[in-house]
Write a protein that holds these residues in place. Structure first.
Motif, PDB file in Angstrom:
ATOM      1  N   GLN A 165      10.967  10.025   3.644  1.00 28.71           N
ATOM      2  CA  GLN A 165      10.389  10.552   4.877  1.00 28.71           C
ATOM      3  C   GLN A 165       9.899   9.430   5.779  1.00 28.71           C
ATOM      4  OE1 GLN A 165       7.460  13.635   4.126  1.00 28.71           O
ATOM      5  NE2 GLN A 165       8.679  14.506   2.465  1.00 28.71           N
ATOM      6  N   CYS A 166       9.299   8.395   5.195  1.00 30.51           N
ATOM      7  CA  CYS A 166       8.826   7.259   5.989  1.00 30.51           C
ATOM      8  C   CYS A 166       9.987   6.543   6.672  1.00 30.51           C
ATOM      9  CB  CYS A 166       8.058   6.275   5.100  1.00 30.51           C
ATOM     10  SG  CYS A 166       6.426   6.846   4.593  1.00 30.51           S
ATOM     11  N   VAL A 167      11.108   6.413   5.970  1.00 31.09           N
ATOM     12  CA  VAL A 167      12.293   5.786   6.572  1.00 31.09           C
ATOM     13  C   VAL A 167      12.799   6.635   7.735  1.00 31.09           C
ATOM     14  CG1 VAL A 167      14.703   5.139   6.176  1.00 31.09           C
ATOM     15  CG2 VAL A 167      12.961   4.563   4.474  1.00 31.09           C
ATOM     16  N   GLN A 168      12.905   7.940   7.520  1.00 30.32           N
ATOM     17  CA  GLN A 168      13.439   8.824   8.546  1.00 30.32           C
ATOM     18  C   GLN A 168      12.527   8.912   9.767  1.00 30.32           C
ATOM     19  OE1 GLN A 168      16.463   8.867   7.725  1.00 30.32           O
ATOM     20  NE2 GLN A 168      16.928  11.030   7.614  1.00 30.32           N
ATOM     21  N   LEU A 169      11.222   8.785   9.546  1.00 30.45           N
ATOM     22  CA  LEU A 169      10.263   8.859  10.648  1.00 30.45           C
ATOM     23  C   LEU A 169      10.045   7.513  11.317  1.00 30.45           C
ATOM     24  CD1 LEU A 169       7.638  11.267   9.041  1.00 30.45           C
ATOM     25  CD2 LEU A 169       9.197  11.799  10.926  1.00 30.45           C
ATOM     26  N   GLY A 170      10.709   6.456  10.824  1.00 31.38           N
ATOM     27  CA  GLY A 170      10.613   5.150  11.460  1.00 31.38           C
ATOM     28  C   GLY A 170       9.428   4.318  11.018  1.00 31.38           C
ATOM     29  N   PHE A 171       8.819   4.641   9.878  1.00 30.81           N
ATOM     30  CA  PHE A 171       7.687   3.872   9.376  1.00 30.81           C
ATOM     31  C   PHE A 171       8.112   2.743   8.438  1.00 30.81           C
ATOM     32  CE2 PHE A 171       4.963   7.968   9.739  1.00 30.81           C
ATOM     33  CZ  PHE A 171       4.882   7.775  11.110  1.00 30.81           C
ATOM     34  N   LEU A 172       9.308   2.837   7.882  1.00 24.24           N
ATOM     35  CA  LEU A 172       9.809   1.826   6.957  1.00 24.24           C
ATOM     36  C   LEU A 172      11.251   1.493   7.317  1.00 24.24           C
ATOM     37  CD1 LEU A 172       8.550   3.051   3.442  1.00 24.24           C
ATOM     38  CD2 LEU A 172       7.728   1.062   4.707  1.00 24.24           C
ATOM     39  N   PRO A 173      11.713   0.289   6.987  1.00 20.53           N
ATOM     40  CA  PRO A 173      13.128  -0.039   7.199  1.00 20.53           C
ATOM     41  C   PRO A 173      14.018   0.788   6.279  1.00 20.53           C
ATOM     42  CG  PRO A 173      12.045  -1.784   5.956  1.00 20.53           C
ATOM     43  CD  PRO A 173      10.967  -0.839   6.393  1.00 20.53           C
ATOM     44  N   ARG A 174      15.313   0.739   6.561  1.00 16.50           N
ATOM     45  CA  ARG A 174      16.255   1.498   5.731  1.00 16.50           C
ATOM     46  C   ARG A 174      16.197   1.022   4.284  1.00 16.50           C
ATOM     47  NH1 ARG A 174      19.453   0.438  10.437  1.00 16.50           N
ATOM     48  NH2 ARG A 174      20.292  -1.392   9.368  1.00 16.50           N
ATOM     49  N   LEU A 175      16.126   1.994   3.350  1.00 20.40           N
ATOM     50  CA  LEU A 175      16.085   1.717   1.924  1.00 20.40           C
ATOM     51  C   LEU A 175      17.245   2.427   1.238  1.00 20.40           C
ATOM     52  CD1 LEU A 175      12.250   2.237   1.302  1.00 20.40           C
ATOM     53  CD2 LEU A 175      13.430   0.062   1.591  1.00 20.40           C
ATOM     54  N   ILE A 176      17.615   1.932   0.062  1.00 17.83           N
ATOM     55  CA  ILE A 176      18.702   2.544  -0.695  1.00 17.83           C
ATOM     56  C   ILE A 176      18.255   3.914  -1.213  1.00 17.83           C
ATOM     57  CG2 ILE A 176      20.185   2.323  -2.717  1.00 17.83           C
ATOM     58  CD1 ILE A 176      19.917  -0.702  -2.454  1.00 17.83           C
ATOM     59  N   VAL A 177      19.090   4.914  -0.996  1.00 21.32           N
ATOM     60  CA  VAL A 177      18.821   6.270  -1.482  1.00 21.32           C
ATOM     61  C   VAL A 177      20.033   6.742  -2.275  1.00 21.32           C
ATOM     62  CG1 VAL A 177      18.280   8.653  -0.879  1.00 21.32           C
ATOM     63  CG2 VAL A 177      17.357   6.782   0.505  1.00 21.32           C
ATOM     64  N   HIS A 178      19.839   6.989  -3.575  1.00 23.04           N
ATOM     65  CA  HIS A 178      20.901   7.537  -4.413  1.00 23.04           C
ATOM     66  C   HIS A 178      20.606   9.007  -4.674  1.00 23.04           C
ATOM     67  CE1 HIS A 178      22.644   3.664  -4.975  1.00 23.04           C
ATOM     68  NE2 HIS A 178      21.664   3.189  -5.723  1.00 23.04           N
ATOM     69  N   HIS A 179      21.577   9.858  -4.441  1.00 23.97           N
ATOM     70  CA  HIS A 179      21.422  11.283  -4.722  1.00 23.97           C
ATOM     71  C   HIS A 179      21.856  11.542  -6.157  1.00 23.97           C
ATOM     72  CE1 HIS A 179      20.575  12.784  -0.582  1.00 23.97           C
ATOM     73  NE2 HIS A 179      21.083  11.593  -0.287  1.00 23.97           N
TER      74      HIS A 179
END
Length: 604
Positions: free
Chosen positions: A300-314
């Motif tokens: 959520q922080c990445v999507q809201l612009g609070f953190l840089p892009r991080l690796i997300v594995h589903h």
């Protein structure tokens, strides 16, 4: 649901009652002191969890979703004043930072408190507590990449057994000492506070350990719905917790020496080793719930612009919410291991625990006041009348924990401050970066008006240009024209927009800017992960052929402007975050063999 929602608060009886009573144990513990602390714990459960979260805050849902960032988005939606929106954003960021601090402390104190039950069985196990705890914690984090699906299948049965045993063990002692039921009266809590005053105020920092995990009731509302969470709390979890605390109090009244470990001494000797095993499983489940929550908050922080892009594995083909973020997992593991090695016992770590939890409580109460006033139309007197007493209570809990800063309370404070500086730096840096793009870029309308008169060579294929500024020409396109002197026959400008809702109902919006030139806006909620190729294929009327497309991305190299708009250390931090952010290719799930990256230097 029991493991995910109530795992943290369900393991609090392991240490909360004992830790609170230790403040008054120097000259022995008297009956009225036991009843006073017990009354404080019971009424904290009633006021903080039942009244504040179950009855009030869970009503503030963002399209069915809960949590501190959902509440922040909900509160922002009703505000137009930039300063008020900034204040709400700061509250949301602070709550998220404190949640991560809680995520580091919860596995450490929970697993330590469970394994410490071995010392009740035999003192010979005292030197084994830390190694066994570290082994369980490391194993828990190592298997995170497999996802929570398979582990989740045993969450419910284990936690059902856990809560049933909590209530049963407590009920046995209450039957033996029924006089302890008078602690249900708030007069004992009031009398206790009036007698001890400052000492009682300090003890509130330990009493609040009984309600840690209350935020999970709200945060996990989107997974299970409000009604099941409320029913489970009122009819099963709260009675089990209350009975166990009453049972510990009854045993302490009968035998003050059981302060050594009142939870495990509730059980008969033959049951203590199985109880240690069950408690360890319960604390691992509680830790798993916190880790999963950290992954969710991180995305959520990445999507809201609070953190840089991080690796997300589903980790699941069907459940969107089941994700694994290796960078957050590694950071949490390192923090938990350091805490276990540094503090070694749950009593020592208790001082560090409360500050993160109570800070989140304050942020939630303030955001709820804004949401209920602005969005739900409550009158100002009603909002103040309902939430002011809850805010004062949260503030008392928080200040009592601030007094423990020298004893370990500085840990969540340091973690939260560091994360807040990181988030605010990233957010400010991105704002300056986008402002520089707008300043240096060519308006898209001007470019399209000149295009028919230009002698630009058009080549076969589809070019997709990713841009965060839909009204300006992407830098990658200008660089491609400058160096290669060609433009593809079909051009698609793609802009990704992150909405302040969990999931969007309308994914895309397409418009034709010129013949064979389209603009596509893709929308994602803060609980969704982008997949550009998949979603472009779904755009009606676009005629998108994945085998004919090339993706053009700009890679920015940050340099210092002549008149910098950020301090030197913030510029360094923003540059470090930018260099270590996950590439747009991986984050947007674009095939790497179809990507063309063009570099550009940007001064901020």
């Amino acid at each position: 649901m029991l493991g995910v929602v109530y795992g943290d608060i369900g393991t609090s009886p392991l240490y909360a009652f004992r830790t609170a009573l230790l403040h008054f144990s120097a000259d022995g513990v008297e009956r009225w002191e036991v009843l006073g602390v017990l009354s404080l714990i019971l009424w904290s459960l009633i006021l903080v969890v039942t009244v504040k979260y179950v009855l009030l805050v869970t009503r503030a849902d963002n399209r069915g979703e809960g949590g501190i960032l959902s509440l922040m988005a909900l509160a922002q939606r009703s505000l137009r004043d930039p300063r008020r929106r900034w204040f709400v954003t700061v509250l949301g960021m602070a709550g998220a930072c404190l949640f991560f601090g809680d995520g580091v402390i919860t596995p450490a104190i929970s697993v330590l408190s469970a394994v410490e039950g071995l010392k009740v069985i035999s003192p010979v196990f005292e030197g084994s507590v830390v190694p066994i705890s570290l082994g369980a914690i490391i194993a828990l984090f190592v298997v995170q990449y497999r996802g929570t699906g398979s582990v989740g299948a045993v969450f419910g049965p284990v936690m059902t057994l856990w809560f049933a045993l909590l209530g049963l063990l407590g009920l046995v002692e209450v039957i033996r000492e029924p006089g302890v039921l008078v602690a249900l009266s708030p007069t004992y809590a009031i009398t206790f506070c009036a007698h001890y005053q400052l000492a009682a105020f300090i003890a509130l920092g330990s009493v609040v350990l009984a309600v840690t995990g209350a935020e999970a009731l709200y945060a996990d509302m989107g997974h299970f719905g409000r009604r099941p969470i409320v029913r489970m709390w009122n009819w099963f979890v709260l009675p089990s917790l209350a009975l166990n605390y009453l049972g510990q109090g009854a045993m302490m009244v009968a035998d003050p020496s059981t302060l050594e470990n009142p939870f495990f001494l509730l059980a008969p000797p033959w049951l203590r080793l199985p109880l240690v095993i069950l408690a360890t499983a319960a604390t691992i489940i509680a830790s798993q719930a916190m880790i999963t929550g950290a992954f969710s908050i991180g995305r959520q922080c990445v999507q809201l612009g609070f953190l840089p892009r991080l690796i997300v594995h589903h980790t699941s083909e069907t459940a969107e919410g089941q994700i694994y973020m290796p960078q957050i997992n590694a950071a949490l593991l390192a923090g938990v291991v350091v805490l276990v090695l540094a503090f070694k016992t749950s009593d020592s770590l208790a001082a560090a625990y409360g500050l993160a939890v109570t800070g989140t409580f304050i942020c939630t109460t303030l955001l709820a006041m804004v949401a209920f006033r602005r969005l739900y139309g409550w009158s100002l007197p009603l909002v103040l009348g309902v939430f002011s007493p809850l805010f004062v209570m949260d503030l008392c809990f928080f200040v009592s924990n601030v007094l423990k800063v020298p004893e370990g309370g500085w840990i969540p404070l340091l973690l939260g401050t560091g994360l807040f500086l990181l988030m605010s730096t990233w957010q400010r840096g991105r704002e300056l970066l986008f402002a520089r793009f707008r300043q240096d870029s060519l308006p898209l309308k001007s470019f399209l008006a000149r295009l028919p008169q230009s002698r630009t060579i058009r080549v076969p294929g589809i070019a997709v240009f990713m841009t965060g500024q839909p009204d300006y020409v992407p830098g990658a396109l200008l660089h491609n024209l400058k160096h290669n002197k060609v433009l593809h026959e079909r051009v698609i400008f793609v802009t990704v927009t992150n909405e302040d809702v969990p999931q969007v109902r309308r994914r895309y919006e397409m418009s034709e800017l010129a013949p064979n030139i389209h603009r596509v806006r893709l929308r994602y909620g803060f609980q969704e992960s982008p997949n550009i190729p998949r979603d472009l294929e779904a755009v009606a009327g676009l005629d998108f052929d994945p085998m004919q497309v090339s993706y053009f991305l700009g890679r920015e190299t940050l340099v210092q402007a002549v008149v910098p708009k950020m301090s030197h250390w913030r510029q360094w931090l923003f540059g470090l975050l930018s260099r270590n952010a996950v590439s747009a290719t991986e984050f947007f799930r674009i095939p790497s063999d179809r990507v063309v990256e063009l570099g550009v230097r940007v001064a901020i």
